[in-house]
Design an enzyme around this catalytic site. Sequence first.
Site, short mmCIF file in Angstrom:
data_model
loop_
_atom_site.label_atom_id
_atom_site.label_comp_id
_atom_site.label_asym_id
_atom_site.label_seq_id
_atom_site.Cartn_x
_atom_site.Cartn_y
_atom_site.Cartn_z
N GLY A 170 0.82 -1.20 0.00
CA GLY A 170 0.00 0.00 0.00
C GLY A 170 0.86 1.26 0.00
N TYR A 199 1.78 -18.52 -3.28
CA TYR A 199 0.75 -17.51 -3.00
C TYR A 199 -0.60 -18.18 -2.79
CZ TYR A 199 -3.02 -14.28 -4.07
OH TYR A 199 -4.19 -13.58 -4.03
#
Length: 311
Positions: free
Chosen positions: A38, A147
């Site tokens: 972010g 992942y």
Amino acid sequence: MSETVVVTGAAGFIGRWVVSELLDRDYNVVGLDDFSHGKPENIAEFDADDQFEFHEGDICNEEIVEQLIDNETAACIHLAAEIDVHESLERPNDHFDANVVGTRNVLEACRETDTRLGLMGTCMVYDMADSTEGIDETHPVKPASPYAGTKLAAENIAESYYHGYDLPVTILRPFNTYGPYQEVGVVPIFVDRDLQGKTLKIYGEGTQTRDLLYVTDCARFVIDATFSDAAVGEVLNAGTGEDVSINELAELIASEKTDIEHIEHHHPQSEIPKLLCDPSKANDLLGWEPEYSLEEGIKELRDWLANQANE
């Protein structure tokens, strides 16, 4: 008095839009992000909002997570994660720490306070699907990368907290989400390169398909599902119910003078050839359905990227 929602990964792509939607719905929002993915500028517009409180920190830090999720928290929306398929093949330990250990910390804090949890999963856990029918929540799973494996492990642990502790957990599996503030992903990369007059590069043959969900539709889904009593203990997909090949996507985005080129795929073993969502369960339980078509979403993203380039 407005209810408080904790959002992990609040400064990330989807997190930023979830925060925005929560504030629009008059919730108090407590955001957590370590800025590994972010960015501060993603949430800068919320700085002046009295109902938004932000903390910089890592979900792998138990103390920080415990401080933010307390008995006054109405819900936690857990979006923080390592999210790159290709990077997970190079650095699997990072994905294990964030996606498994970090999720365990969030679950423990929610268990201590009996806080309902919306856990962000991923459509990348599903096994290959060649049929024209969409993938529903009963479709077999087959994680093809660390992942996907760590995200599926996080889902399984969360499900154990639902069955073992009666913790109100909902598992969210939106399909490929795109839109403004996204840095990785085929749609923003293609649109950005087209705006710059650069060649659109397709990994492999480009026949792989994706069900592309615009980010504001995704944010509505995440919030609606998290707060739905009917969705507690459930796994929910979100998508448009239509898929597009990467070749078709490139043709849709490319301007007249933009070239398209195929290049060698770095990790073909991790590629899922077809992703088409069956969103009927979310529609039945939540009354949710997407509002944006692919063409409308691409136009919104193109306009936003063009404005960013001119600032």
